[in-house]
Design an enzyme around this catalytic site. Structure first.
Site, PDB file in Angstrom:
ATOM      1  N   ASP A  15       0.836  -1.196   0.000  1.00 24.69           N
ATOM      2  CA  ASP A  15       0.000   0.000   0.000  1.00 24.69           C
ATOM      3  C   ASP A  15       0.870   1.246   0.000  1.00 24.69           C
ATOM      4  O   ASP A  15       1.415   1.644   1.030  1.00 24.69           O
ATOM      5  CB  ASP A  15      -0.915  -0.027   1.233  1.00 24.69           C
ATOM      6  CG  ASP A  15      -1.774   1.230   1.358  1.00 24.69           C
ATOM      7  OD1 ASP A  15      -1.765   2.052   0.416  1.00 24.69           O
ATOM      8  OD2 ASP A  15      -2.450   1.374   2.391  1.00 24.69           O
ATOM      9  N   GLU A  71      30.872  10.783   6.387  1.00 27.19           N
ATOM     10  CA  GLU A  71      31.262  10.640   7.793  1.00 27.19           C
ATOM     11  C   GLU A  71      30.004  10.852   8.638  1.00 27.19           C
ATOM     12  O   GLU A  71      29.590  11.983   8.870  1.00 27.19           O
ATOM     13  CB  GLU A  71      32.328  11.665   8.171  1.00 27.19           C
ATOM     14  CG  GLU A  71      33.631  11.529   7.404  1.00 27.19           C
ATOM     15  CD  GLU A  71      34.638  12.609   7.788  1.00 27.19           C
ATOM     16  OE1 GLU A  71      34.321  13.436   8.681  1.00 27.19           O
ATOM     17  OE2 GLU A  71      35.722  12.634   7.199  1.00 27.19           O
ATOM     18  N   GLU A 107      27.798  11.020  11.897  1.00 29.33           N
ATOM     19  CA  GLU A 107      27.903  11.254  13.332  1.00 29.33           C
ATOM     20  C   GLU A 107      26.546  11.046  13.996  1.00 29.33           C
ATOM     21  O   GLU A 107      25.499  11.238  13.363  1.00 29.33           O
ATOM     22  CB  GLU A 107      28.404  12.686  13.595  1.00 29.33           C
ATOM     23  CG  GLU A 107      29.777  12.952  13.003  1.00 29.33           C
ATOM     24  CD  GLU A 107      30.178  14.418  13.060  1.00 29.33           C
ATOM     25  OE1 GLU A 107      31.364  14.717  12.852  1.00 29.33           O
ATOM     26  OE2 GLU A 107      29.293  15.278  13.326  1.00 29.33           O
ATOM     27  N   GLU A 111      33.193  11.646  19.323  1.00 27.15           N
ATOM     28  CA  GLU A 111      33.221  12.947  18.660  1.00 27.15           C
ATOM     29  C   GLU A 111      33.302  14.078  19.686  1.00 27.15           C
ATOM     30  O   GLU A 111      33.405  13.848  20.872  1.00 27.15           O
ATOM     31  CB  GLU A 111      32.005  13.115  17.743  1.00 27.15           C
ATOM     32  CG  GLU A 111      32.324  12.961  16.245  1.00 27.15           C
ATOM     33  CD  GLU A 111      33.299  14.008  15.738  1.00 27.15           C
ATOM     34  OE1 GLU A 111      33.448  15.080  16.365  1.00 27.15           O
ATOM     35  OE2 GLU A 111      33.934  13.766  14.691  1.00 27.15           O
ATOM     36  N   GLU A 134      31.313   8.790  16.015  1.00 26.87           N
ATOM     37  CA  GLU A 134      31.443   8.733  14.555  1.00 26.87           C
ATOM     38  C   GLU A 134      32.015   7.381  14.160  1.00 26.87           C
ATOM     39  O   GLU A 134      32.955   6.880  14.795  1.00 26.87           O
ATOM     40  CB  GLU A 134      32.342   9.852  14.048  1.00 26.87           C
ATOM     41  CG  GLU A 134      32.523   9.847  12.531  1.00 26.87           C
ATOM     42  CD  GLU A 134      33.366  11.005  12.030  1.00 26.87           C
ATOM     43  OE1 GLU A 134      34.205  10.788  11.136  1.00 26.87           O
ATOM     44  OE2 GLU A 134      33.194  12.142  12.540  1.00 26.87           O
ATOM     45  N   HIS A 184      29.730  14.899   6.906  1.00 28.27           N
ATOM     46  CA  HIS A 184      30.677  15.422   5.927  1.00 28.27           C
ATOM     47  C   HIS A 184      30.836  14.370   4.832  1.00 28.27           C
ATOM     48  O   HIS A 184      31.185  13.224   5.112  1.00 28.27           O
ATOM     49  CB  HIS A 184      32.022  15.718   6.578  1.00 28.27           C
ATOM     50  CG  HIS A 184      31.914  16.559   7.815  1.00 28.27           C
ATOM     51  ND1 HIS A 184      32.791  16.465   8.877  1.00 28.27           N
ATOM     52  CD2 HIS A 184      31.008  17.512   8.161  1.00 28.27           C
ATOM     53  CE1 HIS A 184      32.446  17.319   9.815  1.00 28.27           C
ATOM     54  NE2 HIS A 184      31.370  17.971   9.403  1.00 28.27           N
ATOM     55  N   ARG A 224      38.460  23.486   8.162  1.00 27.47           N
ATOM     56  CA  ARG A 224      37.165  22.927   8.544  1.00 27.47           C
ATOM     57  C   ARG A 224      36.102  23.998   8.798  1.00 27.47           C
ATOM     58  O   ARG A 224      34.979  23.677   9.147  1.00 27.47           O
ATOM     59  CB  ARG A 224      37.317  22.023   9.765  1.00 27.47           C
ATOM     60  CG  ARG A 224      37.930  20.668   9.417  1.00 27.47           C
ATOM     61  CD  ARG A 224      38.253  19.843  10.662  1.00 27.47           C
ATOM     62  NE  ARG A 224      38.485  18.442  10.326  1.00 27.47           N
ATOM     63  CZ  ARG A 224      39.632  17.961   9.862  1.00 27.47           C
ATOM     64  NH1 ARG A 224      40.648  18.782   9.651  1.00 27.47           N
ATOM     65  NH2 ARG A 224      39.767  16.675   9.598  1.00 27.47           N
ATOM     66  N   GLU A 275      35.424  17.416   0.200  1.00 24.66           N
ATOM     67  CA  GLU A 275      34.508  17.085   1.285  1.00 24.66           C
ATOM     68  C   GLU A 275      33.491  18.216   1.420  1.00 24.66           C
ATOM     69  O   GLU A 275      33.858  19.357   1.719  1.00 24.66           O
ATOM     70  CB  GLU A 275      35.303  16.912   2.583  1.00 24.66           C
ATOM     71  CG  GLU A 275      34.473  16.721   3.828  1.00 24.66           C
ATOM     72  CD  GLU A 275      35.291  16.881   5.094  1.00 24.66           C
ATOM     73  OE1 GLU A 275      34.974  16.227   6.095  1.00 24.66           O
ATOM     74  OE2 GLU A 275      36.251  17.693   5.095  1.00 24.66           O
ATOM     75  N   ARG A 315      30.706  19.688   3.640  1.00 18.51           N
ATOM     76  CA  ARG A 315      30.520  19.515   5.083  1.00 18.51           C
ATOM     77  C   ARG A 315      29.145  19.943   5.592  1.00 18.51           C
ATOM     78  O   ARG A 315      28.856  19.825   6.780  1.00 18.51           O
ATOM     79  CB  ARG A 315      31.607  20.308   5.826  1.00 18.51           C
ATOM     80  CG  ARG A 315      33.003  19.808   5.537  1.00 18.51           C
ATOM     81  CD  ARG A 315      34.088  20.703   6.123  1.00 18.51           C
ATOM     82  NE  ARG A 315      33.991  20.866   7.565  1.00 18.51           N
ATOM     83  CZ  ARG A 315      34.460  19.997   8.454  1.00 18.51           C
ATOM     84  NH1 ARG A 315      35.030  18.872   8.043  1.00 18.51           N
ATOM     85  NH2 ARG A 315      34.348  20.235   9.743  1.00 18.51           N
TER      86      ARG A 315
END
Length: 478
Positions: free
Chosen positions: A51, A130, A132, A219, A227, A276, A347, A366, A368
């Site tokens: 359904d 990555e 977390e 983390e 993580e 990330h 970062r 990456e 983030r």
């Protein structure tokens, strides 16, 4: 495995139950099970009806009949269940047309992989999210007409240093301390990290399903933020693994008397949980993102790809950070990537280029901004479509920003574009900017329309209509 091998596997391994799993549009795994005696060769050809009107983001009640087509290549012995159970991920089909269902997230990722090959830019994309999450010891919440509250707790919570956790033989309360301080959970050894063994048991279960694991650790945040990183893989396969990842984490924590959440921001004034996403494009076995003479060893192709991510970032957030809670994480000061610029190693930028080594095979970028409330299949597909649009239109991302963006003077910081400040703003951006997602028929108009409608009515409006407890603090005595 193919269908015949699945049947033989069931016989050889005394399988008793076959479980069929599929994804709803927001991203939660759904399932139902049959006794193994009902698994025959017809299922692979005819599918199994369900359904669709009862699944979020799918069909209206007057067109509810849908089909699941099991993908024999995904058959895995479920590592979490007591009864021997074979889990199979399914694709969704429309029984009227006999075609794959446009709102099946896994189908959208399949189309994205196929579209990549047609561009001539690359033939393979690799992805390494990555992921977390928090592991709590207790969670309670309620919302009704006259009450609203939530309460999460963890034996690791920095707020619990004064709590009487045990009573000794003389009746005296005591506490064993070793609570990671706020923003200091990255990453001391046990006993501060009380979850080492649990995470180890989790990754061993993941490895039983064939997921290659690279690393696990505590983390930054207090109260059990963790993580676990998977080795990179192709898009659809990684989407499948992301579903297994959440399933195993949640169930292993429950078996241990704990509870896991992938909410981006369950705690006030500490770091939230992001996702990330490392990504690269390859052609004929060669990484198209590497250039030994480029900035941070990046090729021009990779630079244009970054340009696409940054150009469409506002719209991407509606898919990659798709909840109201996402924007409680995406604020300055908590290592959150709010600045829409790119940089090597930095970062504080939304796009970071890792610089751990100069191996051409490891060159990647990456992004983030995403978090784990995203539907993995849709999130990966949307990022790639934005990046490809950047390559095809030679979008210049501007100069890299290698400084600490959080410490810029206000006059300089104002010049840098940032992510939307709310889900509402991100949805408005997606409504205006989604043509790049429609290329090659990867996303379709109905998917965008249903996504916008669902998120606005079921999430944005639902939050907007409810009084917040802090409003009582601010306004009750006014």
């Amino acid at each position: 495995m193919n269908p015949k091998e699945v049947l033989k596997y069931c016989q050889d391994n005394s399988i008793q139950i076959v479980d069929f799993k599929f994804n709803d549009l927001p991203g939660l795994w759904q399932h139902f099970s049959i006794p193994v005696s009902e698994l025959d060769e017809d299922i692979w050809k005819e599918g199994i009806g369900f359904d669709g009107s009862s699944i979020r983001g799918f069909q209206a009640i007057n067109e509810s009949d849908m089909l699941l087509m099991p993908d024999a290549g995904t058959a895995i012995l479920d590592p979490m269940l007591e009864v021997p159970t074979l889990s199979i991920i399914c694709d969704i089909y429309d029984p009227t047309s006999g075609k794959p269902y446009t709102r099946d997230p896994r189908f959208i990722a399949r189309k994205a992989e196929a579209y990549l090959k047609t561009t001539g830019i690359a033939d393979t994309s690799y992805w390494g999210p990555e992921m977390e999450f928090f592991i709590f010891d207790n969670v309670q919440f309620e919302q009704n007409e006259h009450t609203a509250f939530y309460n999460v707790d963890s034996v690791e919570g920095s707020w619990n240093t004064a709590r009487a956790e045990n009573i000794d033989s003389d009746g005296n309360p005591h506490n064993l301390g070793y609570k990671p301080r706020y923003k200091e959970g990255y990453f001391p050894v046990p006993p501060h990290d009380s979850l080492q063994d649990l995470r180890s048991r989790i990754i061993l279960k993941m490895m039983e399903t064939g997921i290659p694991i690279e690393v696990h650790h505590h983390e930054v945040a207090t109260a059990g933020q963790c993580e676990i990183d998977m080795r990179f893989s192709t898009m659809v396969k990684m989407g499948d693994q992301m579903q297994w990842y959440k399933y195993i984490v949640k169930n292993m924590c429950r078996k241990d008397g704990k509870v896991a959440t992938f909410m981006p921001k369950p705690l006030f004034k500490d770091n939230g949980s992001g996702m990330h996403v490392h990504q690269s494009l390859w052609k004929d076995g060669v990484n198209q993102f590497f250039d030994k003479d480029g900035y941070a060893l990046l090729s021009q192709t990779a630079t244009y790809y970054i340009g696409g991510l940054l150009k469409h970032a506002d719209a991407l957030m509606a898919i990659c950070a798709p909840t109201t809670n996402s924007y409680k994480r995406l604020v300055p000061g908590y290592e959150a990537p709010v600045n829409l610029v790119y940089s090597a190693r930095n970062r504080s930028a939304s796009v970071r280029i890792p610089m751990y080594n100069a191996n051409p095979k490891s060159k990647r970028l990456e992004f983030r901004c995403p978090d784990n409330t995203a539907n993995g299949y849709l999130c990966l597909a949307a990022m790639m479509m934005a990046g490809l649009d950047g390559i095809q239109n030679r979008v210049d991302p501007g100069k890299p920003h290698d400084m600490n963006l959080y410490e810029l003077p206000k006059t300089e910081a104002k010049k840098i574009r940032t992510v939307p400040s709310s889900l509402d703003a991100a949805l408005d951006a997606l409504e205006k900017d989604h043509d790049f997602l429609l290329q090659g028929g990867v996303f379709t108009k109905d998917v965008i329309e249903v996504w916008l409608d669902y998120k606005r009515t079921q999430e944005v409006d639902a939050i907007r209509l409810r009084p917040h407890p802090w409003e009582f603090h601010l306004y009750f005595d006014i």
